[in-house]
Write a protein that holds these residues in place. Structure first.
Motif, PDB file in Angstrom:
ATOM      1  N   ILE B 377       0.861  -1.183   0.000  1.00  0.00           N
ATOM      2  CA  ILE B 377       0.000   0.000   0.000  1.00  0.00           C
ATOM      3  C   ILE B 377       0.894   1.229   0.000  1.00  0.00           C
ATOM      4  CG2 ILE B 377      -1.728   1.299   1.284  1.00  0.00           C
ATOM      5  CD1 ILE B 377      -2.735  -1.328   2.451  1.00  0.00           C
ATOM      6  N   ASP B 378       0.600   2.118  -0.947  1.00  0.00           N
ATOM      7  CA  ASP B 378       1.311   3.398  -0.952  1.00  0.00           C
ATOM      8  C   ASP B 378       0.637   4.363   0.013  1.00  0.00           C
ATOM      9  OD1 ASP B 378       3.205   5.331  -2.680  1.00  0.00           O
ATOM     10  OD2 ASP B 378       1.308   6.357  -2.208  1.00  0.00           O
ATOM     11  N   SER B 379      -0.686   4.424  -0.068  1.00  0.00           N
ATOM     12  CA  SER B 379      -1.400   5.331   0.826  1.00  0.00           C
ATOM     13  C   SER B 379      -2.860   4.910   0.883  1.00  0.00           C
ATOM     14  CB  SER B 379      -1.289   6.780   0.342  1.00  0.00           C
ATOM     15  OG  SER B 379      -1.780   6.897  -0.977  1.00  0.00           O
ATOM     16  N   ALA B 380      -3.510   5.423   1.953  1.00  0.00           N
ATOM     17  CA  ALA B 380      -4.924   5.133   2.125  1.00  0.00           C
ATOM     18  C   ALA B 380      -5.738   6.373   1.819  1.00  0.00           C
ATOM     19  CB  ALA B 380      -5.193   4.669   3.549  1.00  0.00           C
ATOM     20  N   GLN B 381      -6.969   6.163   1.384  1.00  0.00           N
ATOM     21  CA  GLN B 381      -7.876   7.272   1.154  1.00  0.00           C
ATOM     22  C   GLN B 381      -9.016   7.211   2.174  1.00  0.00           C
ATOM     23  OE1 GLN B 381      -7.296   5.322  -2.156  1.00  0.00           O
ATOM     24  NE2 GLN B 381      -5.368   6.449  -1.949  1.00  0.00           N
ATOM     25  N   GLY B 382      -9.734   8.337   2.244  1.00  0.00           N
ATOM     26  CA  GLY B 382     -10.803   8.455   3.215  1.00  0.00           C
ATOM     27  C   GLY B 382     -10.370   9.361   4.347  1.00  0.00           C
ATOM     28  N   TYR B 383     -11.359   9.822   5.161  1.00  0.00           N
ATOM     29  CA  TYR B 383     -11.011  10.718   6.256  1.00  0.00           C
ATOM     30  C   TYR B 383     -11.526  10.159   7.588  1.00  0.00           C
ATOM     31  CZ  TYR B 383     -10.417  14.928   9.019  1.00  0.00           C
ATOM     32  OH  TYR B 383     -10.041  15.821   9.997  1.00  0.00           O
ATOM     33  N   LEU B 384     -12.833  10.091   7.714  1.00  0.00           N
ATOM     34  CA  LEU B 384     -13.374   9.560   8.955  1.00  0.00           C
ATOM     35  C   LEU B 384     -13.384   8.038   8.954  1.00  0.00           C
ATOM     36  CD1 LEU B 384     -16.353  11.997   9.561  1.00  0.00           C
ATOM     37  CD2 LEU B 384     -14.058  12.088  10.538  1.00  0.00           C
ATOM     38  N   ARG B 385     -13.162   7.448   7.801  1.00  0.00           N
ATOM     39  CA  ARG B 385     -13.081   5.993   7.690  1.00  0.00           C
ATOM     40  C   ARG B 385     -12.339   5.695   6.392  1.00  0.00           C
ATOM     41  NH1 ARG B 385     -16.786   1.325   8.603  1.00  0.00           N
ATOM     42  NH2 ARG B 385     -15.520  -0.451   7.948  1.00  0.00           N
ATOM     43  N   THR B 390      -4.203   3.034  -2.347  1.00  0.00           N
ATOM     44  CA  THR B 390      -3.428   3.005  -3.577  1.00  0.00           C
ATOM     45  C   THR B 390      -2.385   1.919  -3.423  1.00  0.00           C
ATOM     46  OG1 THR B 390      -3.751   5.352  -3.937  1.00  0.00           O
ATOM     47  CG2 THR B 390      -1.910   4.309  -5.100  1.00  0.00           C
ATOM     48  N   LEU B 391      -2.490   0.903  -4.248  1.00  0.00           N
ATOM     49  CA  LEU B 391      -1.558  -0.226  -4.179  1.00  0.00           C
ATOM     50  C   LEU B 391      -0.444  -0.037  -5.204  1.00  0.00           C
ATOM     51  CD1 LEU B 391      -4.260  -2.994  -3.878  1.00  0.00           C
ATOM     52  CD2 LEU B 391      -2.495  -2.515  -2.167  1.00  0.00           C
ATOM     53  N   HIS B 392       0.744  -0.426  -4.840  1.00  0.00           N
ATOM     54  CA  HIS B 392       1.904  -0.305  -5.709  1.00  0.00           C
ATOM     55  C   HIS B 392       2.519  -1.687  -5.858  1.00  0.00           C
ATOM     56  CE1 HIS B 392       6.041   1.744  -6.591  1.00  0.00           C
ATOM     57  NE2 HIS B 392       5.484   1.211  -7.647  1.00  0.00           N
ATOM     58  N   GLY B 393       2.431  -2.231  -7.076  1.00  0.00           N
ATOM     59  CA  GLY B 393       2.929  -3.581  -7.312  1.00  0.00           C
ATOM     60  C   GLY B 393       3.659  -3.678  -8.633  1.00  0.00           C
ATOM     61  N   PRO B 394       3.914  -4.885  -9.027  1.00  0.00           N
ATOM     62  CA  PRO B 394       4.641  -5.086 -10.290  1.00  0.00           C
ATOM     63  C   PRO B 394       3.919  -4.444 -11.483  1.00  0.00           C
ATOM     64  CG  PRO B 394       4.512  -7.124  -9.065  1.00  0.00           C
ATOM     65  CD  PRO B 394       3.645  -6.164  -8.347  1.00  0.00           C
ATOM     66  N   ASP B 395       2.628  -4.310 -11.332  1.00  0.00           N
ATOM     67  CA  ASP B 395       1.873  -3.722 -12.444  1.00  0.00           C
ATOM     68  C   ASP B 395       1.697  -2.222 -12.299  1.00  0.00           C
ATOM     69  OD1 ASP B 395       1.596  -6.308 -13.323  1.00  0.00           O
ATOM     70  OD2 ASP B 395      -0.279  -6.613 -12.249  1.00  0.00           O
ATOM     71  N   GLY B 396       2.432  -1.633 -11.407  1.00  0.00           N
ATOM     72  CA  GLY B 396       2.316  -0.198 -11.210  1.00  0.00           C
ATOM     73  C   GLY B 396       1.343   0.136 -10.095  1.00  0.00           C
ATOM     74  N   ARG B 397       0.832   1.352 -10.117  1.00  0.00           N
ATOM     75  CA  ARG B 397      -0.072   1.800  -9.053  1.00  0.00           C
ATOM     76  C   ARG B 397      -1.521   1.685  -9.515  1.00  0.00           C
ATOM     77  NH1 ARG B 397       3.010   4.682  -5.354  1.00  0.00           N
ATOM     78  NH2 ARG B 397       5.063   5.225  -6.187  1.00  0.00           N
ATOM     79  N   GLY B 498       7.253  -1.291   5.417  1.00  0.00           N
ATOM     80  CA  GLY B 498       6.205  -0.699   4.599  1.00  0.00           C
ATOM     81  C   GLY B 498       6.760   0.434   3.755  1.00  0.00           C
ATOM     82  N   GLU B 499       5.913   1.391   3.479  1.00  0.00           N
ATOM     83  CA  GLU B 499       6.279   2.477   2.568  1.00  0.00           C
ATOM     84  C   GLU B 499       6.421   3.787   3.354  1.00  0.00           C
ATOM     85  OE1 GLU B 499       7.079   2.847  -0.922  1.00  0.00           O
ATOM     86  OE2 GLU B 499       7.727   4.507   0.334  1.00  0.00           O
ATOM     87  N   PRO B 500       7.657   4.115   3.783  1.00  0.00           N
ATOM     88  CA  PRO B 500       7.807   5.328   4.579  1.00  0.00           C
ATOM     89  C   PRO B 500       7.693   6.617   3.775  1.00  0.00           C
ATOM     90  CG  PRO B 500       9.928   4.269   4.308  1.00  0.00           C
ATOM     91  CD  PRO B 500       8.914   3.377   3.652  1.00  0.00           C
ATOM     92  N   ARG B 501       7.790   6.546   2.440  1.00  0.00           N
ATOM     93  CA  ARG B 501       7.718   7.782   1.637  1.00  0.00           C
ATOM     94  C   ARG B 501       6.679   7.633   0.532  1.00  0.00           C
ATOM     95  NH1 ARG B 501      12.405   6.722   3.272  1.00  0.00           N
ATOM     96  NH2 ARG B 501      13.549   8.222   4.528  1.00  0.00           N
ATOM     97  N   PRO B 502       5.431   7.668   0.914  1.00  0.00           N
ATOM     98  CA  PRO B 502       4.363   7.473  -0.065  1.00  0.00           C
ATOM     99  C   PRO B 502       4.162   8.719  -0.919  1.00  0.00           C
ATOM    100  CG  PRO B 502       3.440   8.044   2.040  1.00  0.00           C
ATOM    101  CD  PRO B 502       4.916   7.954   2.244  1.00  0.00           C
ATOM    102  N   GLN B 503       3.371   8.557  -1.937  1.00  0.00           N
ATOM    103  CA  GLN B 503       3.080   9.712  -2.796  1.00  0.00           C
ATOM    104  C   GLN B 503       2.144  10.690  -2.107  1.00  0.00           C
ATOM    105  OE1 GLN B 503       1.782   8.185  -6.619  1.00  0.00           O
ATOM    106  NE2 GLN B 503       3.861   8.393  -7.388  1.00  0.00           N
ATOM    107  N   GLN B 504       1.323  10.207  -1.209  1.00  0.00           N
ATOM    108  CA  GLN B 504       0.440  11.137  -0.498  1.00  0.00           C
ATOM    109  C   GLN B 504       0.212  10.654   0.929  1.00  0.00           C
ATOM    110  OE1 GLN B 504      -3.367   9.976  -2.775  1.00  0.00           O
ATOM    111  NE2 GLN B 504      -4.114  10.915  -0.902  1.00  0.00           N
TER     112      GLN B 504
END
Lengths: 206, 987
Positions: B377-385, B390-397, B498-504
């Motif tokens: 996982i690069d980052s999660a979306q949502g605010y209150l839940r 955004t998944l980052h794998g061999p096929d990209g994001r 994990g991913e310490p430097r995500p895109q967002q």
């Protein structure tokens, strides 16, 4: 001779209390009418002291951490080279110790007014005492005739185990701490359900 | 009332026949008996439970145990309000009220969430940098505002109405933790006949076995073990009991939450109980805690540990999400993935590893889960839940919608208790985890805490260790249960957090303290390289969860920044308590009137009858003054002092320390401990004496009487009685064991009454029939044991503390009440007045007698005017060091008297003395130790310790109290204000 006044006199709520009205599992009462003389010896005079105690009181002195008793007399090993000799108040044998233990052997100190004696009895008594006493009071670890100097709510006390099942213990409280410690003891006893009984004469206490 | 729409129709260990209603932020919900507050909230689809400490970010339930960093709630109301309770540990009871914390005006809309937007200005330690100016005291202004904007829950200000208890218990084997290993260890010890205590912090024993389905083989095994254990008379199983500290001597501190699971504790039942457990041998089977993983917005509600999701599913029958992404770097998450999928959820597993073991992933795949290797996982979306990732794998994001993210970053053994003994845990590279090290022989570990995660291995280890603790060879281990969970320790080379430097999004390492990856990097850039410094600079690892889910990830980050391995980077120090402990539980019943032992003289009840106002003096309750003598202490004490000076008064002196000193070498002993000599003291006389500490300062003073050739009766000050007694015993046991002397405290044996004043002798003659008080029989400093006509034994000392003719009358404690009444009755014809501690103090100040205010541990004999007691004839304790040059310096502060120029100006104890009109700066040239109004001189007077001492007599100086902004002129005079010749002693 005026009457001896107990510091518990005005803090002695006879009857059943605590445990939300359930059956009491602990009975408490003051034991009265006894006297203590502390017999102590100098280093190297232990055998002489033990012989004097045995001859005068008719009891073998106990091993450290224990007490010996017959119908009317007890000897508690109170500390190295020190014994508490307990008998009914006015018992001539305590007075006879004065002649039996000479300056060459040791000394005697009157302590009869220094402590108040509480008898605790019932199935809940071991856990009640464990609320404050950091000693293993299980029946096999602290058997009948075991005695210990320990602390109860920061107060130095002497504890004796008299019967195993149900547990019967005598707790000696210093006179000046007795009222406050007694009230605290009753407070601790509330979850167990307790009954405060009339004071018990020493010779009846057995 | 909301439905439990996430509750599964079957399964779990909850009691479906017993619904429980509760409120969360005012809204009513329903759960089941057996729920925790967290599981009940999740059953109702509630993930949002609070706002974060600093940035006010929305937070949800992360775990199912004590490691919970986020879901801290305030429970109950009014005087039972208790903040910061993990919802994961709070058992649901009917009517439970819970409130979220650190939000305003409400949880879903928190005005201070603006902090999150301004977070670039609020990095770690921002307040120390930003709020230090513009003036030196500016922080004092900012601090309340910062504290108001941040923090956890607020406690109540009303008294706690509940009962707490403490209890000691002893056992042969103590097992901490009741999972598979702990159960096996306890059984092995129990079968060997040992006294066994078993502690389990949850309401249900079983540890990780509770994450197995309720109809599983593991459950049958768990129940069978518990049935056997609870049937054993030699086993005590304490549920809801958390061991919080491991101490020397095999002592474990634990808190039992006796009735926290009930709406209100029943009468006479404690809410909590602190156990002091004394064990011959200890088995720590404290398990392990799952770690989270790092990615952007990894703190959103709906992101939880995979093991927690499994626990909610199998133990509480709650499906915490329907569309689930599982992010893992190890095998242990696949059991959760399989079971969640089997329960009907859409499950996608993103595994950071490229090569996966088919046997591990197959059950999940078979249940319908999709599995993506080399995916993170690069980052999660949502605010209150959480709404997607955004998944980052061999096929990209690519983005994937979800309502639950389960994270599985490996396992950290719960080494806390073991490490509290001072040995830092050791990092095992083969496990990627710290394990206990350097344990003493009486402590052993078993199961996950020791690095043994596989259930069968843990059971075998527990069995072996339990047998060893019991002192027997337990033989072949009991059969282990089969479990779905795979071992979850990381491979040696897996340092992937994990991913310490995500895109967002921000990446949080420590959720409870809002510490992000950037904060760790900032600490490193600013020079905080040690993990201990990192902790203090960022607050990482602090708080109620003590960083259980954050520490290892932070260590890995710091190790990476330093270019070191984890063992070199090390861990922080582990200290008790393991989990927060209520102060009430530590106090037990030692609160209110029982806060400390209370000491009363034999005449206490009598003083109460006479309307005494009491004052505490150490443990003693002493009459301060009698309300019948005045409406306040000043009026009453002046009345009482005048009675002593002009007529006769009586005071309870039972608090004096009393020590029986006996033996052929008693005189020699006293010669060594006292400054002055005792060999020549005749039988029947007493003497004032002073004793020093071995450093030459005054320890105490008092009178000692010779009752017989080898028998002395020592009195000490009230405050130093125990100190002197211990000191004498110490000297006899260690310094002079050859002396034939015994000392025994007889403070409790004797009641004492001091009768003082010109009419004291007449009163006592009337009170003590048959006792001859003639000066020939009982001269000043005389002592005699006697018996009254009716048999009342008394010991009489002709000593005076007030300077008036006075007697101390002692009687065995049980007669103290009778003696008081007797003297009082006899003194009625003379107008005798009882006096209290205030008058006693005033009288001694007029006479210049030093007490603890002057003998304060810093004064020498010369300082308090007693230098002449040392005649140089003999050696005594302290006689060498008391001659050190500094103790004989001319500018030492020495005892003087002070009289204000204006006699009506009161002086203040503790006030400073400065030269006349000098600038008030520093400590001055002296200080005031004792003050009183002198009824004799009709002026305020004081004792003081002043540089130069009595050489300054006649000087005018200033008495200053900066606290009260007072300054007045005083004259330095002799400390003996009245009767310096001592003629009144014979009046």
């Amino acid at each position: 001779m005026p009457d001896i006044r107990s510091p518990l006199a005005q803090h002695y709520p006879l009857g059943r209390h605590g445990a939300a009205g359930g059956e009491p599992t602990v009975q408490l009462r003051e034991v009265v009418g006894w006297d203590i003389v502390q017999a102590a010896c100098w280093r190297g005079q232990e055998e002489a002291l033990e012989a004097a105690l045995s001859d005068t009181l008719g009891l073998p002195p106990p091993a450290p951490g224990y007490f010996t008793a017959n119908d009317a007399t007890e000897i508690i090993a109170a500390a190295p080279q020190r014994y508490w000799c307990i008998a009914p108040a006015g018992d001539a044998r305590l007075a006879q110790l004065d002649g039996a233990i000479t300056d060459a052997t040791g000394c005697l100190t009157q302590l009869g007014h220094s402590h108040i004696r509480i008898r605790l009895q019932g199935p809940g008594v071991r856990r009640l005492l464990a609320r404050e006493i950091a000693a293993d009071l299980a029946a096999d670890a602290f058997p009948v005739n075991r005695a210990a100097r320990t602390m109860f709510h920061q107060v130095p006390v002497m504890l004796q185990c008299r019967t195993a099942d149900p547990g019967t213990f005598d707790l000696y409280l210093p006179h000046t701490y007795a009222a406050g410690t007694w009230r605290y003891l009753l407070d601790l006893a509330a979850p167990f359900g307790y009954e405060v009984l009339e004071g018990l004469g020493y010779t009846e206490a057995g | 009332m909301a439905e439990q729409f996430m509750r599964l129709p079957h399964g779990g260990r909850v009691d479906r026949d017993n619904p429980r209603r509760f409120r969360f932020d005012g809204d009513e919900f329903q759960g089941l008996a057996g729920d925790t507050l967290a599981s009940a909230l999740l059953a109702n689809g509630v993930h949002l439970t609070g706002r974060s400490f600093k940035l006010h970010r929305p937070r949800g339930i992360v775990s199912a145990g004590v490691e919970e960093p986020n879901a801290l709630l305030t429970l109950r109301s009014h005087s039972r309000t208790e903040p910061n309770i993990p919802a994961t540990m709070a058992e649901l009871c009917d009517g439970l009220q819970a409130k979220s914390q650190n939000r305003w005006p409400r949880l879903a809309f928190d005005a201070l969430a603006i902090n999150d937007l301004a977070s670039r200005f609020l990095p770690a330690g921002f307040y120390y940098k930003t709020f230090m100016g513009p003036t030196r005291g500016a922080w004092m202004y900012y601090e309340p505002w910062i504290r108001r904007a941040a923090g956890l829950g607020k406690p109540t200000h009303t008294a706690d109405p509940d009962r707490y208890e403490r209890e000691h218990a002893f056992c042969d084997v103590l097992v901490v933790g009741c999972g598979a290993a702990g159960l096996a260890a306890a059984l092995a010890a129990a079968r060997a006949g040992r006294r066994v205590f078993v502690l389990e912090q949850h309401a249900v024993a079983g540890g990780q076995l509770l994450s197995e389905p309720a109809d599983s083989n593991a459950e049958q095994w768990r129940r069978a073990c518990l049935d056997e254990l609870t049937a054993q008379p030699n086993v005590t199983l304490l549920l809801r009991t958390t061991a919080f500290g491991l101490y020397d001597g095999g002592v474990v501190g634990a808190v039992e939450r006796v009735s926290d699971h009930l709406p209100v504790p029943p009468a006479d039942t404690p809410r909590q109980r602190t156990w002091n457990l004394h064990a011959e041998r200890i088995v720590l089977a404290t398990g392990a805690t799952e770690r989270p993983l790092l990615f952007g917005n990894n703190d959103r509600p709906g992101i939880m540990l995979a093991e927690a999701a499994r626990r909610y599913l199998n133990h509480f029958a709650v499906l915490p999400g329907r569309r689930i992404v599982v992010q893992t770097n190890n095998d242990s998450a696949y059991a959760a993935a399989a079971e969640l999928a089997a329960a009907g959820a859409n499950v996608h597993v993103a595994d950071t590893r490229a090569n996966l073991d088919d046997t591990v992933i197959q059950p999940a795949a078979a249940a319908g889960a999709t599995i993506a290797p080399a995916s993170r996982i690069d980052s999660a979306q949502g605010y209150l839940r959480v709404e997607g990732v955004t998944l980052h794998g061999p096929d990209g994001r690519h983005k994937r919608r979800c309502d639950l993210v389960c994270v599985a970053g490996g396992w950290s053994p719960n080494v806390h208790l073991a490490a509290q003994r001072g040995e830092r845990p050791t990092y095992r590279c083969d496990l990627g985890a710290f394990v206990p090290a350097g344990l003493p022989d009486d402590i052993a570990t078993a199961g996950a805490v020791a690095g043994t995660l596989a259930t069968a291995d843990a059971v075998a280890e527990g069995w072996r260790v339990g047998g060893e603790a019991a002192g027997t060879d337990a033989g072949e281990a009991i059969a282990a249960p089969t479990t779905a969970a795979a071992p979850g320790y990381l491979a040696a080379n897996n340092t992937d957090v994990g991913e310490p430097r995500p895109q967002q999004g921000k990446v949080f390492v420590d959720w409870q303290n809002d510490v992000s990856v950037k904060d760790v990097e900032l600490a490193w850039r600013e020079g905080y390289r040690s993990v201990e410094h990192l902790k203090r600079y960022t607050t990482l690892g602090m708080g109620t969860d003590q960083g259980r889910t954050s520490n290892i990830n932070a260590l890995k980050l710091m190790a990476s920044l330093r270019g070191q391995d984890i063992p070199t980077t090390g861990t922080t120090t582990f200290r008790p308590p393991f989990t927060p402990v209520a102060l009430g539980a530590l106090a037990g019943r030692r609160a209110g009137p029982h806060f400390r032992a209370q000491r009363c003289t034999p005449m206490y009840d009598l003083h109460c009858e006479r309307d005494a106002a009491f004052v505490t003096a150490g443990a003693w309750l002493r009459p301060w003054y009698y309300r019948t003598h005045g409406h306040d202490v000043d009026t009453a004490s002046i009345h009482e002092m005048r009675a002593v000076r002009e007529n006769v008064g009586m005071v309870d002196a039972s608090t004096l320390g009393k020590i029986d000193v006996q033996g052929p070498d008693a005189a020699a002993f006293l010669d060594r401990v006292y400054v002055n000599g005792w060999r020549k003291l005749p039988v029947g006389r007493c003497r004032y004496g002073a004793m020093l500490r071995d450093d030459g300062f005054v320890l105490d003073d008092g009178t000692t009487s010779r009752l017989g050739e080898n028998h002395y009766f020592m009195t000490t000050t009230t405050g130093e009685a125990a100190v002197v007694m211990s000191w004498l015993e110490y000297l006899l046991e260690t310094a002079w064991p050859e002396l034939r002397v015994h000392v025994t405290s007889v403070t409790d044996q004797w009641a004492a009454i001091a009768v003082a004043g010109p009419n004291s002798k007449r009163v006592l003659e009337a009170a003590l029939s048959g006792v001859d008080l003639d000066d020939g029989e009982l001269p000043p400093m005389g002592v005699r044991d006697d018996v009254c006509g009716d048999g009342l034994p008394v010991r009489l000392l002709r000593v005076s503390f007030s300077g008036e003719r006075a007697y101390e009358v002692y009687t065995p404690a049980g007669y103290g009440d009778a003696l008081w009444r007797r003297i009082e009755a006899a003194g009625a014809d003379f107008g005798i007045t009882a006096y209290g501690l205030e008058a006693l103090g005033g009288l001694r100040i007029e006479k210049g007698h030093p007490i603890a205010s002057e003998i304060d541990g810093r004064t020498t004999l010369e300082d308090i005017g007693l230098g002449a007691m040392d005649r140089g004839h003999k050696r005594f304790v302290g006689d060498v060091l008391r001659h050190r040059p500094a103790l004989a310096a001319a500018d030492r502060r020495r005892l003087v008297g002070l009289k204000p120029i204006d006699p009506r100006q009161p002086l203040r104890a503790g006030g400073l003395v400065f030269p006349n009109s000098a600038r008030v700066e520093g400590h001055g040239i002296g200080h005031i130790t004792s003050v009183t109004w002198s009824v004799e001189l009709q002026t305020h007077v004081a004792l003081a310790l002043v540089e130069g001492g009595r050489e300054r007599e006649g000087d005018i100086v200033d008495a200053v109290s900066p606290v009260h902004d007072e300054r007045l002129q005083v004259e330095i005079v002799s400390p003996v204000f009245i009767d310096p010749e001592g003629s009144r002693l014979h009046a």
